[in-house]
Design an enzyme around this catalytic site. Structure first.
Site, mmCIF file in Angstrom:
data_model
loop_
_atom_site.group_PDB
_atom_site.id
_atom_site.type_symbol
_atom_site.label_atom_id
_atom_site.label_comp_id
_atom_site.label_asym_id
_atom_site.label_seq_id
_atom_site.Cartn_x
_atom_site.Cartn_y
_atom_site.Cartn_z
ATOM 1 N N GLU A 169 0.809 -1.223 0.000
ATOM 2 C CA GLU A 169 0.000 0.000 0.000
ATOM 3 C C GLU A 169 0.843 1.274 0.000
ATOM 4 O OE1 GLU A 169 -3.111 -0.047 2.921
ATOM 5 O OE2 GLU A 169 -3.850 -2.008 2.311
ATOM 6 N N GLU A 375 -4.959 -8.596 1.322
ATOM 7 C CA GLU A 375 -5.589 -8.167 2.578
ATOM 8 C C GLU A 375 -7.074 -7.953 2.359
ATOM 9 O OE1 GLU A 375 -3.998 -4.772 4.684
ATOM 10 O OE2 GLU A 375 -1.942 -5.442 4.324
#
Ligand code: FCB
Length: 474
Positions: A169, A375
């Site tokens: 991320e 995730e």
């Protein structure tokens, strides 16, 4: 819940769970580890919930054997962990520290002995503090430092780890770390945030090259992005344009160079008041576009946006903590809205359509590219009941919906190869400290005892059979 036709995944679909070094390891002063930006930030008064830090976290550094045993009991086939850069290369430069590498070797060996595939993330937000002191991600040299670090880790673990991801991320690293300042290092400079985004991209490109050079041919190199599922609040041109701007700043600023070797013109134009992009040198975007073995998607919640009607309407929250500074450089006239429907304990609304839409988007955008969900999960305020068990039916319902959406995306042609639940266990949730629990396993922070929740049993059944279990009644 009423049953439709059974949802069956193929036997080679990888079921795993994810954690990150600073969120679980603890042992922050052991084995030569030095502070990362998250140590500094969490120890700065006012930055995290109740001043929580990762000093002890889940003590995974000492308890990893028990945690791997727990994973075995959950039938997990893969475990995604991240390496703490300042544990293996304390200053962010120069030779590696053997003890740091040994920890990740021992963890990988324990996993392999249990038949669990290690999936290694090189960077999950914990930059060595010395590199931040030298300028951090807004400085180009940090990308080269990352490539050197990638090579060190690859040389030490390439014989036992096959699945590698460069960054987790990068949006959070760049825009929360240097834009809104709710994450380490807590800077609030929109131009620095955009430079950080580019240098993270460059780190991915240089790091991928370094990994390819050091790893055996069978190794797979990937990256985990958190693309936004952006929905305009209405279908008006102004709201659609707001959605376009956020899509550029949330997703295309990374997927553009990584997948297509370019920054889109609209992104450059939208941010021209903030930067002239002169930090991008000739050849950079081609260098960032390295062949990838898979793209990894992290998804939790949608973003509903509109053109702001007045300045007061602009909502600065972004899901990871409130700030008066925006994490969206140049997008000053955009309002964020709560999507209708249920929310998790993070205040994140639940929309599994985002999962299938994002997977399908990338399968169309990069045909033939394998995908993973690295995730997905939900925080709830679950508590042990009188018999000490933790029942978390909301989490099971959330997982059921989102895993069904992964199945939908596969059925529509997306080549999704695996799913990783966030998270194996409750852990340090960044600026929220220990107040948000994402685990399938509860951690008692007084005793560090692990207590599998009912979602752990539910997920184990899925991991063992590939057949999506129903949501238990009540
Ligand atoms: C993601 C992060 C992860 C965790 C989850 C809830 O953005 O990658 O570390 O905080 O959110």
């Amino acid at each position: 819940m009423t049953s439709g036709s059974p949802i069956q995944f193929p036997s080679d679909f990888l079921w795993g769970s994810s954690t990150a070094s600073y969120q679980v390891e603890g042992a922050v002063r052991e084995g030569g580890r030095t502070p990362s930006i998250w140590d500094t930030f969490s120890h700065t008064p006012g930055k995290t919930h109740r001043g929580d830090t990762g000093d002890t976290a889940c003590d995974h550094y000492h308890r990893y054997r028990d945690d791997v045993a727990l994973m075995s009991r959950m039938g997990l086939q893969a475990y995604r962990f991240s390496v703490s850069w300042s544990r293996v290369q304390p200053t962010g430069r120069g030779p590696a520290v053997q003890q740091g590498l040994d920890f990740y070797r021992a963890l990988s060996d324990e996993l392999l002995a249990a038949g669990i595939t290690p999936v290694l993330t090189l960077y999950h937000w914990d930059l060595p503090q010395e590199l931040e002191d030298a300028g951090g991600w807004p400085v180009r040299d940090t990308a080269q430092r990352f490539a050197d670090y990638a090579a060190l880790v690859a040389e030490a673990l390439g014989d036992r780890v096959e699945l590698w991801t460069t960054l987790n991320e990068p949006w959070c690293s760049a825009f929360l770390g240097y834009g809104s300042g709710v994450h380490a290092p807590g800077r609030t400079d929109p131009a620095a945030a955009l430079r950080a985004a580019h240098h993270l991209n460059l780190a991915h490109g240089l790091g991928t090259q370094a990994l390819r050079a050091a790893l055996p041919a069978r190794a797979q190199v990937m990256v985990s992005l958190n693309p936004a599922y952006v929905k305009p609040r209405t279908d008006t041109p102004a709201d659609r344009d707001a959605a376009r701007q956020i899509d550029a700043l949330a997703t295309r600023v990374f997927s553009g160079p990584m997948l297509h070797g370019r920054y889109d013109d609209d992104l450059i134009a939208d941010t021209s008041r903030i930067t002239d992009w002169s930090h991008v040198r000739d050849g950079d975007t081609q260098l960032i576009r390295q062949p990838l073995d898979a793209l990894c998607v992290n998804y939790y919640t949608p973003s509903v946006v509109s053109a702001a009607e007045d300045d007061g309407e602009v909502e600065r929250r972004d899901g990871h903590g409130a700030s008066e500074h925006s994490p969206w450089p140049g997008a000053d006239r955009i309002a964020f809205h709560q999507a209708p429907g249920e929310q998790t304990a993070m205040g994140w609304s639940i929309d599994p359509t985002g999962m299938s839409e994002l997977l399908l988007r990338f399968s169309r955008e990069a045909p033939g590219l394998a995908l993973y969900v690295t995730e997905n999960g939900a925080a709830y305020d679950d508590k042990p009941d009188a018999d000490g068990r933790v029942h978390d039916p909301e989490r099971i319902a959330y997982l059921h919906q989102h895993i069904s959406a992964v199945h939908d995306a596969r059925a529509a042609g997306a080549d999704v190869r695996g799913y990783f639940l966030w998270s194996l266990m409750d852990n340090f949730e960044w600026s929220y400290g220990y107040s948000k629990r994402f685990g399938a396993v509860r951690v008692d922070y007084d005793t560090l005892e692990r207590i599998p929740k009912s979602s752990a049993d539910w997920y184990a059944q899925l991991a063992r059979t590939g057949l999506l279990p129903e949501v238990p009644e009540g």
